[in-house]
Enzyme design. Sequence first.
Site, PDB file in Angstrom:
ATOM      1  N   ASN A 139       0.932  -1.232   0.014  1.00 25.05           N
ATOM      2  CA  ASN A 139      -0.002   0.001  -0.004  1.00 25.05           C
ATOM      3  C   ASN A 139       0.805   1.379  -0.148  1.00 25.05           C
ATOM      4  O   ASN A 139       2.040   1.179   0.062  1.00 25.05           O
ATOM      5  CB  ASN A 139      -0.997   0.023   1.217  1.00 25.05           C
ATOM      6  CG  ASN A 139      -0.136  -0.182   2.545  1.00 25.05           C
ATOM      7  OD1 ASN A 139       0.708   0.645   2.862  1.00 25.05           O
ATOM      8  ND2 ASN A 139      -0.452  -1.297   3.354  1.00 25.05           N
ATOM      9  N   ASP A 185      -4.777  -5.800   5.201  1.00 23.05           N
ATOM     10  CA  ASP A 185      -5.952  -6.895   5.868  1.00 23.05           C
ATOM     11  C   ASP A 185      -5.916  -8.145   5.110  1.00 23.05           C
ATOM     12  O   ASP A 185      -6.554  -9.213   5.719  1.00 23.05           O
ATOM     13  CB  ASP A 185      -7.193  -6.350   5.478  1.00 23.05           C
ATOM     14  CG  ASP A 185      -7.228  -4.940   6.413  1.00 23.05           C
ATOM     15  OD1 ASP A 185      -6.692  -5.166   7.509  1.00 23.05           O
ATOM     16  OD2 ASP A 185      -8.060  -4.204   5.980  1.00 23.05           O
TER      17      ASP A 185
END
Length: 406
Positions: free
Chosen positions: A214, A283
């Site tokens: 990310n 996640d």
Amino acid sequence: MLTGKKILLGVTGGIAAFKAASLCSKLVQQGAEVRVIMTESATKFISELTLQSLSRGPVYTDTFDEKNPAVIAHINLADWADLVLIAPATANIIGKMAAGLADDMLSTTLLATQAPIMVAPAMNVHMYQHPAVMRNMNELAERGVMFVEPGEGLLACGYVGKGRLEEPEEIVKVVERYFERLAGSASLPLYGKKVVVTAGGTIERIDPVRYITNDSSGKMGFALAEAARELGAEVLLIAGNTQSPPPAGIPLERVQSAQDMYEAALGHFGSSDIVIKAAAVADYRPAVQSDRKIKKTGETLTLDLVKNIDILEQLGRLKTKQFLIGFAAETNDVEKYALDKLRRKNCDLIVANDVTSEGAGFGTDTNIVNIYDAEGLVQSLPLLSKRQTARQILGLAADRIAGDRV
Ligand code: CTP
């Protein structure tokens, strides 16, 4: 604060050398005795007379210009100092220190001194990030040299980035805190506390050449680690994928996946007093990590993802004395989601930001955050540099640990 402290100020040749005047003056105002050594290049940016007047003492530039025949100046100064502060420090002096070179008054004195050394680098952003400079700084940090990290912003060379000499008043604060730390001063709010900070994004491997990550730059986590150190804590950084250079002189464990980060954090959890989860943890991870490069086949490719461990939630379950600080980067309903995360993960504080607002979130040097505890909003901070934001967060945590409700 610095009464009677003997500070040997080394000034090297960068445009920031002019700030040495203000630094010298502030040190003297705080009661320090200051002696100055300038490199020849520094004298091109600022005059010896300026620093001589401000320090109220002789300024040394030449190893062979012995002002007092009774002593050898570089040895005398090396022995005299309680602290050697090099500000600004160019890439050149950092390189010479790392290599142990002694070809002028400053580098020779630096080899001769047994006093602690503090370095405030200032240079172009690309120079600062050059692997050779990074390696030299790490080498020095391992030898115990302290660093005052440069700030970020518009540099004299026209580039925007990290490399700007920290402001003189901030350098003076770091020097003051150093002497407080040395005196074993319990006045530093996090003295004797161990702080673990996780930073950056995790990397979840798909195959040997591909991964999911990310936009986390690591800047917030790095700023938190520095702020914790400034407040006297023993700090450990656990960092995943980051875009910005980590602060020199703070022990760093590099990790990749969420699982690695969990194991690293768990390993230090028992001995920690504060754990800050500024990392952007993925996640999900690919259900299967191929050990061979996945070949192109059909028109579409479906990647199966499975849920990662929630590190903060696990730590929240395991916590005994630890003060847990979580982060929540949201795009909407910030307060609702932040409070939900705080409760679910059993945090003491959660720092929330709306990543859609200008100046907040990933990659920027600034942030706008709200800090919540279980009872709701504690503090709403305006647009601040990540460093200032970090200082506020750590200050609040220190107050809470000390039992002061703020
Ligand atoms: N966190 C963690 N482990 C995870 C996911 C998140 O430790 N697997 C931590 C982050 O470091 C952060 C906090 O939990 O301190 C909140 O992270 P965030 O991604 O905002 O929350 P999630 O629980 O992942 O919720 P969502 O993605 O649904 O917003």
